[in-house]
Write a protein that holds these residues in place. Structure first.
Motif, short mmCIF file in Angstrom:
data_model
loop_
_atom_site.label_atom_id
_atom_site.label_comp_id
_atom_site.label_asym_id
_atom_site.label_seq_id
_atom_site.Cartn_x
_atom_site.Cartn_y
_atom_site.Cartn_z
N ASN A 1 0.82 -1.21 0.00
CA ASN A 1 0.00 0.00 0.00
C ASN A 1 0.84 1.25 0.00
O ASN A 1 0.57 2.21 -0.72
CB ASN A 1 -0.89 0.05 1.25
N VAL B 1 7.94 -15.31 -0.52
CA VAL B 1 7.54 -13.91 -0.42
C VAL B 1 8.21 -13.24 0.78
O VAL B 1 8.69 -12.11 0.69
CB VAL B 1 5.99 -13.77 -0.40
N TYR C 1 10.46 -9.87 0.70
CA TYR C 1 9.75 -8.78 1.39
C TYR C 1 10.60 -8.27 2.55
O TYR C 1 10.64 -7.07 2.83
CB TYR C 1 8.43 -9.32 1.90
N THR D 1 -1.72 -6.53 -2.91
CA THR D 1 -2.08 -5.69 -1.77
C THR D 1 -3.09 -6.38 -0.86
O THR D 1 -3.11 -6.14 0.34
CB THR D 1 -2.62 -4.32 -2.25
N SER E 1 -3.06 -9.59 -0.38
CA SER E 1 -2.40 -10.86 -0.02
C SER E 1 -3.17 -12.07 -0.53
O SER E 1 -3.20 -13.10 0.13
CB SER E 1 -2.24 -11.03 1.50
N ILE F 1 -2.18 -16.78 -2.78
CA ILE F 1 -1.24 -17.79 -2.27
C ILE F 1 -1.70 -18.33 -0.91
O ILE F 1 -0.92 -18.82 -0.13
CB ILE F 1 0.21 -17.25 -2.19
N CYS G 1 -2.66 -16.98 1.82
CA CYS G 1 -2.24 -16.36 3.08
C CYS G 1 -3.48 -16.12 3.95
O CYS G 1 -3.50 -16.47 5.13
CB CYS G 1 -1.55 -15.03 2.77
N MET H 1 3.14 -13.73 6.54
CA MET H 1 3.91 -14.57 5.62
C MET H 1 4.57 -15.72 6.38
O MET H 1 4.60 -16.86 5.92
CB MET H 1 4.99 -13.74 4.93
N MET I 1 1.96 -18.36 7.37
CA MET I 1 1.42 -19.27 6.35
C MET I 1 2.32 -20.48 6.13
O MET I 1 1.81 -21.57 5.83
CB MET I 1 1.08 -18.56 5.02
N1 PFF Z 1 -0.45 -7.49 1.18
C1 PFF Z 1 0.90 -7.19 1.58
C2 PFF Z 1 1.22 -5.76 1.22
O1 PFF Z 1 0.38 -5.06 0.65
O2 PFF Z 1 2.34 -5.35 1.49
C3 PFF Z 1 1.90 -8.13 0.98
C4 PFF Z 1 1.60 -9.58 1.13
C5 PFF Z 1 1.33 -10.13 2.38
C6 PFF Z 1 1.65 -10.37 0.01
C7 PFF Z 1 1.10 -11.48 2.50
C8 PFF Z 1 1.40 -11.72 0.12
C9 PFF Z 1 1.12 -12.25 1.36
F1 PFF Z 1 0.90 -13.53 1.44
#
Ligand code: PFF
Length: 457
Positions: A28, A102, A106, A228, A230, A233, A235, A331, A334
């Motif tokens: 975001n 990820v 990340y 954004t 998630s 995958i 999660c 992450m 999961m």
């Molecule tokens: N949604 C998170 C973000 O916007 O930064 C990133 C993310 C979190 C991607 C968890 C994938 C996930 F499984």
């Protein structure tokens, strides 16, 4: 094979905040402004909102359905719901592998946000020239040790929170960090809106120019909506395993999507007016927007009042740190939940194992900006490769398979029972959601995917 009720989220608000915590992240505050800036502003925003409503949110609700039905972990859910089908049950491995990949890359960017929060804390941005910010950033990310140190730090912090458990770690962390994050967002947005060039920035964000829309804008908007929220995958499927049976999955899904979109738009409201108020800067600086353009912007626009420049920078980078942390937690969960629930490892051991793997893979990603720059696989460095595999392959393919699984493989009664809480809730959106999950989402993803591979248009 029943779940332990005490190990789930204790309250509805806890479940929403934790899920929103996963969704709200660097996606975001860092990726959204970058993508919006690079794809022409408001037109991108409109397409993105369309995908959020009709693609990403239905996938999220599908993941919620699968997770909550199983009540244990994703692997268990797919095994039970597919009746141990020889292929479908392997979908349960998706979050295990994707979580590790990820988190590995990340954590690298999350580490950068720590470095920047630290620099802001010691007032290290003050008194530099514009070119120095760019130089500092490239020196920092290519340094062999410093980014690794921060990455280690964020992985360690993530480990501690997740190892504490669902209620004491994940839920409590979200309940503390999310309100602080909202508060920071509001303060920063109000400050930014009061800047002299604010209206040009707001114009850029809200007045669409469709001449800027190309095939790649559409693809980027879809990719951004998945990342954004998630989704794709599993999660959120993992978190939904910890939802109580009285949670309204549909309203929870839409609440999270609305919170997430609000945070993204507010990040735009913070960043674009600030960028436009410094002559000569443009919002399409790409990924370096947040790390090169902004420190420069903050010093410039508040140059008359250095204290405000200091506070603004510090709050902004702390905001990034918290956003990153609430997502990295999900992450780790999961992957670790599989080893904890299926392989009977204790939570700390499962978390430590996954974290150590991420540490190694994350080091490769981090070093791909420095000493390992020349090492390329499929013409990409490790960081770009991991991002490509997760965001461009796993997320769309996983989202497609999740919808096909729930829409076509699993008995329709299961979805209806989960979305109506066994008939105790009225769910007027059920027919629409079922249609989206069975037809619209899979077909859209397929078309976009084929387009991306270059086979059509
Ligand atoms: N949604 C998170 C973000 O916007 O930064 C990133 C993310 C979190 C991607 C968890 C994938 C996930 F499984």
């Amino acid at each position: 094979m029943k779940a332990h009720p005490q190990s789930g989220f204790s309250s509805k608000i806890g479940a929403i905040l934790a899920t929103a915590g996963s969704a709200v992240g660097l996606g975001n505050v860092w990726r959204f402004p970058t993508e919006t800036g690079a794809n022409g502003g408001a037109a991108f925003l409109l397409i993105y909102v369309f995908f959020m409503i009709f693609l990403a949110t239905p996938i999220m609700i599908a993941e919620f359905t699968i997770g909550r039905h199983g009540q244990k972990d994703v692997f268990h859910s797919f095994a039970v719901m597919s009746r141990n089908h020889r292929l479908w049950k392997y979908m349960g491995f998706l979050p295990v592998v994707a979580g590790i990949l990820v988190l590995s890359y990340y954590a690298v960017v999350a580490g950068w946000t720590f470095e920047y929060a630290y620099t802001a804390g010691i007032n290290g941005f003050a008194g530099k020239s514009a070119s120095q910010y760019a130089q500092d950033f490239s020196l920092f990310i290519s340094h062999p040790l410093r980014p690794l140190m921060w990455m280690f730090f964020i992985l360690a912090l993530t480990f501690v929170i997740v190892a504490l458990g669902v209620q004491k770690g994940i839920e409590r962390g979200a309940k503390v960090m999310m309100p602080v994050l909202f508060l920071f967002l509001v303060i920063l947005a109000v400050c930014s809106l009061s800047l002299p060039g604010a209206s040009s920035g707001i114009d850029f964000l809200f007045h669409p120019d469709f001449s800027k829309v190309t095939g790649s804008t559409v693809l980027s908007a879809m990719g951004q909506s998945f990342f954004t929220l998630s989704v794709g995958i599993c999660c959120l499927c993992t978190y939904a395993c910890y939802f109580r049976k009285d949670i309204n999955l549909v309203s929870n899904g839409f609440s999270v999507a609305v919170i997430d979109t609000m945070v993204a738009v507010m990040s735009g409201i913070i960043i674009f007016p600030a960028v436009y108020s410094v002559p000569g800067l443009s919002p399409d600086a790409g990924p370096s927007l947040v790390f090169i353009t902004l420190p420069n912007v903050f010093q410039h626009v508040f140059s008359g009042v250095p204290v405000i420049a200091y506070i603004f920078s510090l709050l902004f980078y702390l905001l990034l740190v918290m956003a990153a942390l609430t997502s990295s937690i999900s992450m780790l969960e999961m992957s670790a939940s599989y080893f904890h629930a299926e392989k009977s490892m204790s939570r700390p051991v499962a978390c430590a194992g996954v974290s150590i793997i991420c540490l190694f893979l994350g080091a490769l990603c981090s070093l791909s900006f420095g000493p390992l720059k020349e090492v390329q696989l499929f013409h990409m460095g490790f960081f770009d490769l991991f991002d490509f595999v997760v965001a461009k392959l796993f997320m769309p393919i996983g989202g497609f398979l999740t919808c096909v699984f729930l829409g076509w493989v699993v008995n329709g009664k299961v979805m209806k029972a989960e979305l109506t809480n066994n008939g105790s809730l009225r769910q007027p959106l059920y027919p629409l959601l079922r249609f989206l999950i069975r037809y619209f989402v899979p077909v859209c993803i397929l078309l976009i995917f084929i387009h991306e591979l270059g086979w059509i248009g």
